[in-house]
Motif scaffolding. Structure first.
Motif, mmCIF file in Angstrom:
data_model
loop_
_atom_site.group_PDB
_atom_site.id
_atom_site.type_symbol
_atom_site.label_atom_id
_atom_site.label_comp_id
_atom_site.label_asym_id
_atom_site.label_seq_id
_atom_site.Cartn_x
_atom_site.Cartn_y
_atom_site.Cartn_z
ATOM 1 N N LEU A 208 63.627 28.026 13.363
ATOM 2 C CA LEU A 208 62.317 27.458 13.210
ATOM 3 C C LEU A 208 61.335 28.266 12.555
ATOM 4 C CD1 LEU A 208 61.377 25.610 16.343
ATOM 5 C CD2 LEU A 208 62.105 24.483 14.290
ATOM 6 N N ARG A 209 62.120 28.752 11.241
ATOM 7 C CA ARG A 209 61.346 29.926 10.621
ATOM 8 C C ARG A 209 60.151 29.045 9.914
ATOM 9 N NH1 ARG A 209 62.709 34.758 9.538
ATOM 10 N NH2 ARG A 209 62.205 34.746 7.395
ATOM 11 N N ALA A 210 60.426 28.099 9.372
ATOM 12 C CA ALA A 210 59.250 27.155 8.670
ATOM 13 C C ALA A 210 58.630 26.323 9.762
ATOM 14 C CB ALA A 210 60.015 26.145 7.574
ATOM 15 N N SER A 211 57.774 27.383 10.642
ATOM 16 C CA SER A 211 57.067 26.685 11.740
ATOM 17 C C SER A 211 56.148 27.738 12.256
ATOM 18 C CB SER A 211 57.986 26.349 12.893
ATOM 19 O OG SER A 211 57.147 25.725 13.787
ATOM 20 N N VAL A 212 54.973 27.520 12.427
ATOM 21 C CA VAL A 212 54.067 28.572 12.727
ATOM 22 C C VAL A 212 54.259 28.541 14.352
ATOM 23 C CG1 VAL A 212 51.715 29.338 12.666
ATOM 24 C CG2 VAL A 212 52.451 27.953 10.942
ATOM 25 N N THR A 213 54.568 29.720 14.912
ATOM 26 C CA THR A 213 54.908 30.001 16.180
ATOM 27 C C THR A 213 54.239 31.269 16.621
ATOM 28 O OG1 THR A 213 57.112 29.094 15.703
ATOM 29 C CG2 THR A 213 56.587 30.174 17.981
ATOM 30 N N SER A 214 53.291 31.200 17.687
ATOM 31 C CA SER A 214 52.324 32.237 18.105
ATOM 32 C C SER A 214 52.428 32.419 19.633
ATOM 33 C CB SER A 214 51.033 32.180 17.465
ATOM 34 O OG SER A 214 51.161 31.857 16.263
ATOM 35 N N ALA A 215 51.915 33.518 20.183
ATOM 36 C CA ALA A 215 51.223 33.715 21.581
ATOM 37 C C ALA A 215 50.084 33.337 21.179
ATOM 38 C CB ALA A 215 51.645 35.120 22.072
ATOM 39 N N LEU A 216 49.527 32.685 22.392
ATOM 40 C CA LEU A 216 48.140 32.459 22.661
ATOM 41 C C LEU A 216 47.712 33.130 23.837
ATOM 42 C CD1 LEU A 216 45.640 30.544 21.953
ATOM 43 C CD2 LEU A 216 46.812 28.721 23.551
ATOM 44 N N VAL A 217 46.541 34.130 23.516
ATOM 45 C CA VAL A 217 46.018 34.946 24.447
ATOM 46 C C VAL A 217 44.582 34.737 24.780
ATOM 47 C CG1 VAL A 217 45.571 37.257 25.079
ATOM 48 C CG2 VAL A 217 47.424 36.638 23.541
#
Length: 387
Positions: A208-217
């Protein structure tokens, strides 16, 4: 080359509206996604806001919801849109399904009228992007073990915790966040510009490199009482959102498999070895046949579950069975297709290994294969293996 789905006369199962939705999304993907997706994947980037606006223009965001600017189409139409989006790339389908089936669905199903009016029209248009904060670093398959908390302070709520693997978070305008309270699990609508909210991108992804993936703090995030989703009480609420989103995966994963199969068919017809196209070899035809069999069977189950959903009769177990089948079928197709392409199959010139890598994540999220097997096993035996 004969299209694999023509062998099963698949189009005869669909209504004219469903075929129109599929064809519209296929054209969108061909014109605006496929020419760029290999580069986005290689760079680990995605122009998410631009894509969201285009998807909003086509009515793809929250398309299975009613009102508030949503298209209100049936489950099969939604599934076919996901099929075509994921045939281009899983990251694109993930953007759309997280927006519509998780963030928008949660607000639509459990939100107040004020929350719906505030967010849903903008999200349906792609002018606002949403994310869904449930998974945590130590609470994936067992969301009941979440550590994010919400405590009352007067009439306000104070949220603290960290969510992980959150699609769209890095570009989102609003998050639906689930937290533990003294009253049980509750949901909150959190504008991303609220003080104390931050995101950290997940780097070094191979899937899923063409996807925005993040931690949400969330650090001391103060919210007014009206930020709580009034209709969401207990863990059943976020789990129902996941059930809503899984139908998109049921179709979407098979879209990735379909693209791999078509790529393998085209390659086998043009690649020669020992003086003839490799499509003429028995072992190659056996691989193509087995991939087609899996794809067709998976789509028949997907459409059946979609029809049950439209009739209000689909059960969580049926969706689990279909999600399990679609993901394992699709990743098997991708891996087999790669063998037909040989060394060329490991390059971004062709889609098959990109799809295979993406499907490793799709296999895991919104219920791992192991969890879905236990869900089905419990239904078969009447005995829970979870506790």
């Amino acid at each position: 080359m004969t299209d694999p789905l023509e062998l099963a006369a698949f189009d005869t199962l669909l209504t004219a509206e469903e075929r129109d939705v599929r064809d519209t999304v296929r054209r969108f993907a061909a014109e605006q996604i496929r020419p760029h997706i290999a580069g986005w994947y290689a760079d680990g980037t995605l122009p998410a806001r631009e894509i969201a606006r285009e998807c909003g223009r086509l009515g793809l965001l929250g398309m299975h919801l009613d009102g508030y600017g949503c298209a209100g189409v049936g489950a099969v139409s939604y599934g076919l849109a996901c099929f075509e989006l994921e045939a281009a790339d899983s990251g694109i389908r993930s953007l759309v399904s997280v927006q519509g089936s998780l963030a928008m669905y949660a607000i639509h199903a459990f939100g107040s009228e004020e929350q719906r009016q505030r967010w849903l029209p903008a999200m349906a248009a792609g002018e606002a992007i949403g994310c869904f904060g449930l998974t945590e670093p130590d609470a994936g398959s067992d969301p009941g073990a979440m550590r994010t908390t919400a405590r009352r302070d007067g009439t306000d709520w104070i949220l603290d915790g960290e969510k992980m693997w959150i699609t769209n978070a890095g570009v989102a305008d609003v998050a639906v966040v689930w937290a533990r309270t003294d009253e049980g699990i509750r949901g909150f609508v959190v504008p991303m510009d609220t003080p104390g909210v931050s995101t950290l991108p997940v780097g070094h992804k191979l899937s899923l490199r063409a996807s925005v993936t993040s931690a949400l703090v969330l650090q001391g995030v103060r919210l007014p009482s009206v930020a709580q989703l009034p209709g969401a009480t207990g863990l059943r609420a976020p789990l129902s959102c996941l059930g809503e989103a899984r139908l998109g995966i049921v179709f979407g994963a098979l879209g990735a498999g379909y693209d791999c199969l078509r790529t393998a068919l085209e390659y086998a017809g043009s690649r020669e070895a020992f003086g003839r196209p490799i499509a003429g070899f028995q072992l190659t035809q056996e691989k193509l046949t087995e991939m087609t069999r899996g794809l067709v069977n998976g789509l028949l189950l997907a459409v059946h579950v979609g029809r049950l959903r439209d009739a209000g009769q689909a059960t969580p177990v049926q969706v689990s069975l279909a999600k399990l089948n679609s993901c394992e079928t699709a990743i098997g197709i991708a891996r087999t297709a790669r063998t037909i392409l040989g060394a060329n199959g490991v390059t971004l010139e062709y889609s098959v290994l990109r799809h295979a890598n993406n499907l490793e994540a799709v296999l895991t999220y919104e219920g791992t294969s192991e969890v879905h097997k236990l869900v089905v096993g419990q239904a078969l035996t009447g005995i829970s293996a979870f506790r």
